[in-house]
Design an enzyme around this catalytic site. Structure first.
Site, PDB file in Angstrom:
ATOM      1  N   LYS A  83      24.730  10.257   0.130  1.00 33.53           N
ATOM      2  CA  LYS A  83      25.206  11.602  -0.185  1.00 33.53           C
ATOM      3  C   LYS A  83      24.188  12.644   0.263  1.00 33.53           C
ATOM      4  O   LYS A  83      23.022  12.325   0.531  1.00 33.53           O
ATOM      5  CB  LYS A  83      25.468  11.751  -1.686  1.00 33.53           C
ATOM      6  CG  LYS A  83      24.251  11.483  -2.596  1.00 33.53           C
ATOM      7  CD  LYS A  83      23.277  12.643  -2.725  1.00 33.53           C
ATOM      8  CE  LYS A  83      22.071  12.290  -3.598  1.00 33.53           C
ATOM      9  NZ  LYS A  83      20.999  13.332  -3.534  1.00 33.53           N
ATOM     10  N   ASP A 210      22.204   9.685 -10.672  1.00 28.85           N
ATOM     11  CA  ASP A 210      23.065   9.985  -9.523  1.00 28.85           C
ATOM     12  C   ASP A 210      24.217   9.001  -9.359  1.00 28.85           C
ATOM     13  O   ASP A 210      25.154   9.265  -8.599  1.00 28.85           O
ATOM     14  CB  ASP A 210      22.241   9.980  -8.229  1.00 28.85           C
ATOM     15  CG  ASP A 210      21.300  11.168  -8.123  1.00 28.85           C
ATOM     16  OD1 ASP A 210      21.411  12.089  -8.958  1.00 28.85           O
ATOM     17  OD2 ASP A 210      20.451  11.170  -7.211  1.00 28.85           O
TER      18      ASP A 210
END
Length: 386
Positions: A83, A210
């Site tokens: 990401k 995350d």
């Protein structure tokens, strides 16, 4: 089942004593634990010659077939994408020592590939990888995720896992977090989907802030420690190109946060950033990262790298910014790295990859794009996993 490769055949000259040692020794390369060679002998003159024939695929595939009989699904190959943080605001420090953040996360097309197989073992997972420097024991988030899944569901299944690593570590790209989310998804599939995606997402926050993001559909506004995930429709065209540039040096997240001073962060409302990026797309003014300043203190060369990319881009990039806690610099708008990265000796070991945004469909995992190969140089030193 894949077609087995031809048996390996090797011929050796030997004395009787050396033959006994080579077949019986635990360290022998001729007798892997899972293989039993078929041995045939021929005698020539006064010396003996042995032809050892064994077929690794046959034995391993038989084990796999035995597992297949007990489960409708026993093997998975999954893409584990990383990401970027399009913007990252740090909004305060919490009583538990963590920081509150507000960030637009988006999955991109650079990722690892992970193969999962049900193991006959009832006591241990076995993880292997294609690179040195990546832990394969309980420190790895993949193993932590599988242990978490068994703890939450009571499953007694263990796995063989092979991680084909493409995402560099210490990069601010969430590669390890993605691996953990992928492992939770795989474990659930290989256990008959006894948990919901929401449960997997909630559980995952216990081992990493995350990780819950990767259970979004690819784009999300994340708050809290990062574990509060608000799914968003894709705010950008998925074919919008970008280039990822990571120097060999990594940034320690702990060291970056140690140097963070909240009175030196941006004062712009993250919801304003979200509204602007949704309405107007990516621009330099929107791609705020409050961790850049402390990261540049940890790694001063990173600041110089970002400045040179902006200067040499000549408007080619819509925005140039650091992802997460570094040390990856992202240039959005073009897949092409600046020429100086090829010309300057200082950057000969930099990691380079083109990428684009990506999402996933409901009830499916992320699909590996056709062009998911990192654009690295021929030197293996461009990937730094130490």
């Amino acid at each position: 089942m894949a077609t087995a490769s031809p048996p390996f055949i090797s011929t050796f000259n030997f004395t009787p004593s050396s033959f006994k040692t080579s077949l019986a020794s635990p360290s022998s390369s001729f007798t892997p634990k899972l293989l039993r060679p078929l041995v045939s002998f021929s005698v020539k003159a006064s010396r003996k010659q042995v032809e050892i024939v064994f077929d690794p695929d046959e034995r391993l595939n038989k084990i796999g077939d035995d597992v297949d009989k007990e489960a409708p699904l026993s093997r998975l190959k999954l893409f584990s994408p990383c990401k970027i943080n399009v913007f990252l605001r740090i909004t305060g420090k919490r009583e538990d020592g963590f920081h509150d953040l507000a960030s637009l996360f988006h999955v991109i097309s650079l990722g690892d590939t992970i193969k999962f197989s049900l193991s006959p073992s009832k006591s241990k997972d076995r993880l292997s990888t294609n690179v040195q420097g990546v832990p394969v024991d309980g420190r790895n988030l993949i193993i932590k995720a599988l242990n978490l899944y068994r703890k939450k569901t009571g499953s007694d299944r263990f796995f063989w896992i092979h991680l084909d690593k493409n995402v560099p570590t210490g990069a601010g790209l969430g590669g390890g977090s993605s691996n953990a989310a992928t492992a939770l998804w795989a474990a659930n599939q290989l256990n008959g989907c006894v948990a919901t995606e929401k449960e997997l997402q909630d559980w995952s926050s216990e081992i990493g802030s995350d990780i819950p993001f990767f259970f979004s559909h690819g784009a999300a506004y994340c708050t809290g420690r990062g574990e509060i995930v608000q799914d968003l429709p894709p705010p950008f065209p998925l074919d919008l190109p970008m280039v990822l540039i990571k120097p060999r040096e990594a940034c320690s997240t702990v060291e970056v946060y140690k140097r963070l001073c909240l009175d030196q962060t941006s004062n712009i409302n993250p919801l304003t950033l979200l509204e602007n990026v949704t309405s107007n797309g990516v621009s330099q003014s929107i791609c705020v990262n409050d961790l850049e300043l402390p990261a540049f203190q940890v790694l001063p060369s990173l600041k110089r790298l970002k400045q040179r990319i902006i200067a040499s881009g000549r408007g080619e990039y819509n925005a140039v910014f650091m992802s997460g806690s570094g040390s990856t610099i992202v240039g959005i708008g073009s897949p092409d790295p600046p020429q100086f990265l090829y010309d300057d000796e200082e950057y000969k070991n930099v990691f380079l990859s083109e990428a684009n945004f990506m999402t996933r469909e409901a009830n499916e995992w992320y699909k590996e794009p056709a062009s998911a190969t990192a654009a690295t140089s021929s030197s293996e030193s461009r990937l730094d996993f130490q």
